[in-house]
Design a protein around this motif. Structure first.
Motif, PDB file in Angstrom:
ATOM      1  N   GLN A 132       0.266   3.796  -2.885  1.00  0.00           N
ATOM      2  CA  GLN A 132      -0.402   5.054  -2.537  1.00  0.00           C
ATOM      3  C   GLN A 132       0.572   6.202  -2.268  1.00  0.00           C
ATOM      4  N   ALA A 133       1.771   5.884  -1.734  1.00  0.00           N
ATOM      5  CA  ALA A 133       2.731   6.961  -1.442  1.00  0.00           C
ATOM      6  C   ALA A 133       3.929   6.929  -2.394  1.00  0.00           C
ATOM      7  N   SER A 137      -0.974   9.950   7.738  1.00  0.00           N
ATOM      8  CA  SER A 137      -1.911  10.811   8.465  1.00  0.00           C
ATOM      9  C   SER A 137      -3.148  11.144   7.619  1.00  0.00           C
ATOM     10  N   ARG A 138      -3.336  10.356   6.534  1.00  0.00           N
ATOM     11  CA  ARG A 138      -4.474  10.648   5.647  1.00  0.00           C
ATOM     12  C   ARG A 138      -5.801  10.288   6.299  1.00  0.00           C
ATOM     13  N   HIS A 141       4.652  10.634   5.757  1.00  0.00           N
ATOM     14  CA  HIS A 141       3.892  11.450   6.720  1.00  0.00           C
ATOM     15  C   HIS A 141       2.475  11.692   6.207  1.00  0.00           C
ATOM     16  N   ARG A 142       2.402  12.162   4.951  1.00  0.00           N
ATOM     17  CA  ARG A 142       1.086  12.465   4.358  1.00  0.00           C
ATOM     18  C   ARG A 142       0.243  11.200   4.295  1.00  0.00           C
ATOM     19  N   TRP A 143       0.886  10.104   3.900  1.00  0.00           N
ATOM     20  CA  TRP A 143       0.141   8.856   3.711  1.00  0.00           C
ATOM     21  C   TRP A 143      -0.389   8.305   5.032  1.00  0.00           C
ATOM     22  N   SER A 185       8.322  12.925   3.816  1.00  0.00           N
ATOM     23  CA  SER A 185       7.104  13.725   3.730  1.00  0.00           C
ATOM     24  C   SER A 185       5.974  12.920   3.063  1.00  0.00           C
ATOM     25  N   ARG A 186       6.299  12.065   2.115  1.00  0.00           N
ATOM     26  CA  ARG A 186       5.244  11.217   1.518  1.00  0.00           C
ATOM     27  C   ARG A 186       4.663  10.260   2.564  1.00  0.00           C
ATOM     28  N   GLN A 226       0.833  -1.211   0.000  1.00  0.00           N
ATOM     29  CA  GLN A 226       0.000   0.000   0.000  1.00  0.00           C
ATOM     30  C   GLN A 226       0.868   1.262   0.000  1.00  0.00           C
TER      31      GLN A 226
END
Ligand SMILES: Cc1ncc(COP(=O)(O)O)c(C=O)c1O
Length: 391
Positions: A347-348, A390-391, A386-388, A383-384, A343
């Protein structure tokens, strides 16, 4: 008749070794890239930098001379001398060049080591988690890999006590140690390594020390088993510190009495190691300043990840002592690290290797990140993730 025809098609049972799952991750990443995605590659354990310029220049000049013939089976004498000198420079250890054997990567070294030390059926202890080919090569050669679980209390290293406990249950013929280790990136200090070697040798258990990540130590200097025992067999390579994975060149330091048996094996299995790579390897030692700069890059990457990943949510990982790996516990997010890695890739667009490759027992809880890329890639990966997460 049918039976005979079937036999013509069947591979041997010993060829039934498991695949390297990281290859599946690479294939999935390639599919994403083919459709225009930009993947950050942290799955494969290899440096992004090329071989030292000195090595490339030496190979080019050897190639320009035309003929590339076989070499002495144990390696070009000047390369064996240069490797022996390296032990003086790096560890203050005087080694007889006659004990150096040049091999086709450390992978070629394992085959020679296991064949020269063990009989079919012999049991060989390995730390779990660990580098998968140890167990798969042993299995293919008819030996029995014996996985011993490691824990945070011992910095994920095997101890003498654990080894002896396993030996008492059923006799062991050998043990493979690695410091810095793959996939964990953890290291054994001098006391831990000498305790393990003394315990093993006291019981007649042969020690093989995989030192492929030496030179890439950040927490404390790596100790060579050659300085602790003349009976241990040391395996090393130009693949990692010298960024020469594709050149397929490594070496062993073998006990005196194994030189001739190993020579006979290599004569028959390989004749000699690729000549061009041997020439390049010798010159690689003159490119240390360039390689130290590459190492400083890994140190920076290590800092970016050890500071950034906890903020991104991955706050449980093993001590990041050496090599270029960070082994993170992802059990907070998933009970199957293969699904987590899949995933994260889809996704990231960050590729990493699920722990099941390295640890059949608890690998579902871990993912290995290789930080041998650029600092920009590491920042982008953090950063990817992190974003993924905390989505
Ligand atoms: C611990 C360890 N040993 C050995 C190898 C094999 O390296 P090579 O055959 O390129 O020397 C690797 C490769 O990733 C490794 O991680």
């Amino acid at each position: 008749m049918l039976d005979k025809a079937k036999r013509l098609l069947e591979p041997s049972r010993r060829s039934e070794v498991p695949p390297f799952i990281v290859m599946d991750v690479m294939a999935a990443a390639a599919r994403i890239e083919a459709s225009g995605g930009h993947v950050i590659h942290m799955e494969v354990g290899q440096p992004a930098a090329p071989a030292p310029a000195t090595a490339i220049a030496a190979a080019q000049s050897a190639l320009a001379q035309g003929r590339i013939g076989y070499t002495e089976c144990l390696g070009i004498p000047s390369l064996r001398n240069r490797i022996a000198r390296h032990y003086g420079d790096a560890y203050g250890l005087s080694l007889d060049p006659a004990r150096i054997v040049v091999t086709t990567g450390s992978s070629g070294g394992f085959i020679l080591a296991f064949l020269s030390l063990f009989e079919p059926g012999d049991r060989v202890a390995l730390a779990n988690p660990g580098y998968p080919p140890y167990r798969h090569i042993l299995t293919a050669l008819g030996c029995e890999p014996v996985l011993i679980e490691t824990s945070p209390q011992t910095r994920w290293a095997l101890t003498g006590e654990q080894l002896l406990a396993a030996h008492r249950k059923k006799s062991l013929a050998g043990v493979v140690v690695a410091s810095p280790a793959n996939p964990t990136g953890t290291m054994m200090n001098a006391d831990a390594l000498s305790d393990l070697i003394a315990s093993a040798e006291g019981e007649g258990i042969r020690v093989i020390s995989d030192e492929i990540y030496h030179g890439l130590d950040y927490a404390f200097p790596a100790v060579t088993a050659a300085s602790l025992s003349e009976r241990a067999l040391i395996i090393n390579s130009f693949s990692k510190y010298f960024c020469m994975t594709g050149w397929r060149i490594g070496w062993m330091v073998v006990p005196d009495n194994l030189v001739r048996p190993v020579e006979r094996l290599q004569q028959n299995l390989a004749i000699s190691v690729p000549t061009l790579s041997q020439v390049a390897a010798q010159a690689a030692f003159d490119g240390r300043a360039e390689m130290e700069a590459v190492k400083h890059g890994y140190e920076e990457n290590r800092r970016i990840l050890t500071e950034g990943l906890p903020k991104a949510g991955l706050d449980k990982f093993l001590p990041v002592d050496g090599a270029f790996y960070l082994y993170a516990d992802v059990s907070r997010f998933s009970n199957d690290s293969a699904v987590f890695a899949k995933q994260m890739l889809e996704q990231a667009h960050v590729a990493a290797t699920p722990g099941v490759d390295f640890d059949p027992l608890h690998g579902r809880d871990y993912v290995r990140f290789c930080y041998a890329g650029s600092a920009d890639e590491m920042r982008e990966a953090v950063s990817r993730i992190h974003r993924w997460l905390s989505r």
